[in-house]
Design a protein around this motif. Structure first.
Motif, PDB file in Angstrom:
ATOM      1  N   CYS A 217       1.967   6.688   7.246  1.00 12.66           N
ATOM      2  CA  CYS A 217       2.195   6.508   8.683  1.00 12.66           C
ATOM      3  C   CYS A 217       1.464   7.598   9.476  1.00 12.66           C
ATOM      4  O   CYS A 217       1.494   8.760   9.109  1.00 12.66           O
ATOM      5  N   CYS A 220       4.550   9.896  11.315  1.00 17.70           N
ATOM      6  CA  CYS A 220       5.424  10.821  10.573  1.00 17.70           C
ATOM      7  C   CYS A 220       4.920  11.105   9.162  1.00 17.70           C
ATOM      8  O   CYS A 220       5.543  11.862   8.426  1.00 17.70           O
ATOM      9  N   CYS A 235       6.302   1.615   8.999  1.00 11.10           N
ATOM     10  CA  CYS A 235       6.700   2.864   8.350  1.00 11.10           C
ATOM     11  C   CYS A 235       8.133   2.755   7.841  1.00 11.10           C
ATOM     12  O   CYS A 235       9.024   2.272   8.535  1.00 11.10           O
ATOM     13  N   CYS A 238       9.974   5.928  10.204  1.00 11.97           N
ATOM     14  CA  CYS A 238      10.113   5.894  11.669  1.00 11.97           C
ATOM     15  C   CYS A 238       9.863   4.500  12.248  1.00 11.97           C
ATOM     16  O   CYS A 238       9.919   4.305  13.452  1.00 11.97           O
ATOM     17  N   TYR A 240       7.249   2.873  12.675  1.00 15.57           N
ATOM     18  CA  TYR A 240       6.010   2.704  13.432  1.00 15.57           C
ATOM     19  C   TYR A 240       5.209   1.558  12.822  1.00 15.57           C
ATOM     20  O   TYR A 240       5.137   1.418  11.608  1.00 15.57           O
TER      21      TYR A 240
HETATM   22 ZN    ZN Z   1       6.467   6.952  10.330  1.00 11.93          ZN
END
Ligand code: ZN
Length: 302
Positions: A217, A220, A235, A238, A240
Motif C-alpha cells: 500500500c 501505510c 489495503c 487501511c 486504501y
Molecule cells: Zn494501507
C-alpha cells in the motif's frame, strides 16, 4: 525559491523492506526513528511554509566536504545570515550533562544533536568559504514535539524548544531582509552541491529471493489484496484502494530502488507482485511505460 523535502532515501528503502522481511530489533528501531524524524521535519516545514519575508528555504540538503557528508534538515537564507536547523522529534524528558544528552528516567545516553550541530556548522562555514560566499552562519537544534522537555540547558544553548517555535518564526519574519543575486547564487550553489545518497547509510542486507513478494500500500506500506472484480487492490490494513496499473508501476519503482543492478523483466515483476497480476498484464504496462530491450526470454525493460 524553494527546495521541497523528499522522503529520505533510507526511509524509502526501509518502508519497502519492512513488510517484506523480518527486521532485527536494531533495524526496527532505526526504521521507527526514521519515520519519526521525517514526521518531525514535515512538522517543521509547516512552520517555515508560513514565513512571508524575503528569504529562501532549502529543505533537506546532503552536503559533502572532502569525504565527510553532513545532512542539513532545513536551511533558511536571509539577507545577512544563513540559518540552518537540525530538526528533532524527540518525545519525553531529557537532560544535558557535560555536553551529552540523556533521556529520563532511564538516564540512557542519546546521540546529542548539539554535537552534530557543531560539526555541521564548522563544515558549513568551510564549504561556504571554499565556494567564495561570505555570510554569517547560525545553526540551531529545533525540537518540534510538544511532548519534549529539556532540563539543565545552559542559556546560550543553540536550541529552539517546542514552546518557542512559533515565536521564533514570528521574530524571523519581523526582521527586515532583502535578497539579491548573491543570495540566489548561494542557494543555487548549495542545491548543486546536494548529494543524492550518502554512501555510509547503513541499511539491512536483503536479497530478491529472500523478500516476501506482494503488492504493498502506498499509504501505510502494508500488503494489499486484489478486489473482487479484479480491477485493483485494497489495503488489508487501511483499506486504501488503487487501480492495477498504478499499483504495478509503483511496485516496479520499488523493485528498481531496491535492486538498481537488476534488469526489469516481466517475470521478475510478476514474482515481485506475488503472482497477483497476470504476466500479460504486467508486460502490457511495462511496454507502455518503459523502454523494451532484447528478445524473448532475454527481454528486459529500462
Ligand atoms: Zn494501507
Amino acid at each position: 525559491m524553494k527546495r521541497y523535502r523528499p522522503v529520505p532515501y533510507e526511509l524509502e528503502i526501509l518502508r519497502i523492506l519492512n513488510p517484506r522481511m523480518d527486521f532485527s530489533e536494531k533495524e526496527m528501531f532505526d526504521y521507527i526513528n526514521a519515520e519519526k524524524g521525517f514526521e518531525g521535519e514535515l512538522k517543521f516545514d509547516q512552520l517555515t511554509n508560513k514565513l512571508q519575508g524575503e528569504l529562501i528555504v532549502l529543505n533537506d540538503l546532503l552536503l559533502k566536504l572532502g569525504n565527510t557528508y553532513y545532512q542539513i534538515d532545513t536551511t533558511i537564507i536571509r539577507q545577512s545570515v544563513l540559518h540552518f536547523f537540525e530538526v528533532k522529534n524527540y518525545e519525553g524528558d531529557y537532560f544535558l550533562e557535560s555536553g551529552e544528552l540523556f533521556k529520563m528516567p532511564s538516564k540512557r545516553e542519546v546521540k546529542s544533536p548539539f554535537n552534530q550541530l557543531e560539526r555541521s556548522e564548522s563544515l558549513m562555514r568551510r564549504l561556504l568559504q571554499q565556494n567564495g560566499f561570505n555570510i554569517s552562519v547560525k545553526g540551531l537544534v529545533a525540537f518540534v514535539n510538544p511532548e519534549f522537555s529539556l532540563f539543565q540547558a545552559p542559556l546560550d544553548l543553540p536550541v529552539i524548544l517546542p514552546s518557542q517555535l512559533k515565536r521564533f518564526m514570528k521574530n524571523l519574519d519581523k526582521q527586515p531582509s532583502r535578497l539579491n543575486e548573491f543570495h540566489r547564487h548561494l542557494a543555487e550553489r548549495l542545491i548543486s552541491l546536494h548529494q543524492e545518497k550518502c554512501p555510509y547509510t547503513q541499511l539491512p542486507s536483503y536479497e530478491f529471493e529472500q523478500l516476501k513478494k506482494r503488492i504493498t500500500c502506498q499509504r501505510c506500506f502494508h500488503f494489499m489484496l486484489p478486489v473482487a472484480n479484479g480491477k485493483g487492490f485494497i489495503c488489508m490494513k487501511c483499506e486504501y484502494k488503487e487501480g492495477v496499473e498504478s499499483a504495478i508501476l509503483r511496485q516496479v519503482k520499488e523493485y528498481k530502488l531496491l535492486f538498481p543492478e537488476r534488469k526489469i523483466t516481466t517475470h521478475d515483476i510478476f514474482v515481485w507482485c506475488g503472482g497477483y497480476v497476470a504476466e500479460s498484464t504486467i508486460r502490457k504496462y511495462l511496454k507502455m511505460h518503459y523502454k523494451f530491450n532484447g528478445f524473448g526470454r532475454w527481454a528486459y525493460f529500462e
